[in-house]
Design a protein around this motif. Structure first.
Motif, PDB file in Angstrom:
ATOM      1  N   ASP A  98      26.164 106.929 127.108  1.00 48.28           N
ATOM      2  CA  ASP A  98      26.528 106.131 125.932  1.00 48.28           C
ATOM      3  C   ASP A  98      25.591 104.929 125.838  1.00 48.28           C
ATOM      4  O   ASP A  98      25.912 103.829 126.277  1.00 48.28           O
ATOM      5  N   GLN A  99      24.418 105.138 125.273  1.00 45.97           N
ATOM      6  CA  GLN A  99      23.382 104.108 125.215  1.00 45.97           C
ATOM      7  C   GLN A  99      23.815 102.886 124.406  1.00 45.97           C
ATOM      8  O   GLN A  99      23.455 101.761 124.742  1.00 45.97           O
ATOM      9  N   HIS A 100      24.591 103.098 123.353  1.00 43.55           N
ATOM     10  CA  HIS A 100      25.061 101.968 122.538  1.00 43.55           C
ATOM     11  C   HIS A 100      25.976 101.070 123.362  1.00 43.55           C
ATOM     12  O   HIS A 100      25.831  99.841 123.340  1.00 43.55           O
ATOM     13  N   ALA A 101      26.913 101.660 124.097  1.00 43.25           N
ATOM     14  CA  ALA A 101      27.822 100.876 124.936  1.00 43.25           C
ATOM     15  C   ALA A 101      27.047 100.140 126.026  1.00 43.25           C
ATOM     16  O   ALA A 101      27.337  98.979 126.331  1.00 43.25           O
ATOM     17  N   ALA A 134      23.912  99.129 125.888  1.00 44.39           N
ATOM     18  CA  ALA A 134      23.171  98.040 125.253  1.00 44.39           C
ATOM     19  C   ALA A 134      24.086  96.873 124.928  1.00 44.39           C
ATOM     20  O   ALA A 134      23.714  95.711 125.130  1.00 44.39           O
ATOM     21  N   GLU A 135      25.298  97.157 124.437  1.00 46.27           N
ATOM     22  CA  GLU A 135      26.263  96.089 124.137  1.00 46.27           C
ATOM     23  C   GLU A 135      26.653  95.336 125.400  1.00 46.27           C
ATOM     24  O   GLU A 135      26.711  94.103 125.406  1.00 46.27           O
ATOM     25  N   ARG A 136      26.925  96.059 126.459  1.00 46.09           N
ATOM     26  CA  ARG A 136      27.334  95.403 127.712  1.00 46.09           C
ATOM     27  C   ARG A 136      26.186  94.593 128.306  1.00 46.09           C
ATOM     28  O   ARG A 136      26.388  93.508 128.837  1.00 46.09           O
TER      29      ARG A 136
END
Length: 76
Positions: free
Chosen positions: A21-24, A26-28
């Motif tokens: 989950d690349q988006h998660a 990046a957010e973290r």
């Protein structure tokens, strides 16, 4: 080694994320950078070898270093 008065690191934070989950991720990572940089308390991240991986601005100022001078220091 930089430790708490009792001889232990005062905090350890672990978090698990699905590496797919690349988006998660990046957010973290962005949230971590924001909190790490803005924290009023000094935070130093050490590798298992005792080498400073990162130090936030508060830690750098508290310990009398400038910029990234603390990164790479051997405190083991």
């Amino acid at each position: 080694m930089i430790t708490h008065d009792a001889g232990n690191a005062p905090y350890v934070v672990l978090e698990s994320v699905d590496s797919g989950d690349q988006h998660a991720l990046a957010e973290r990572a962005a949230r971590f950078r924001s909190v790490f940089t803005a924290a009023p308390a000094g935070v130093v991240l050490l590798g298992l070898d005792g080498i400073v991986a990162q130090a936030n601005p508060a830690a750098t100022a508290l310990l009398g270093f400038v910029g990234d001078d603390l990164s790479g220091a051997d405190v083991g």
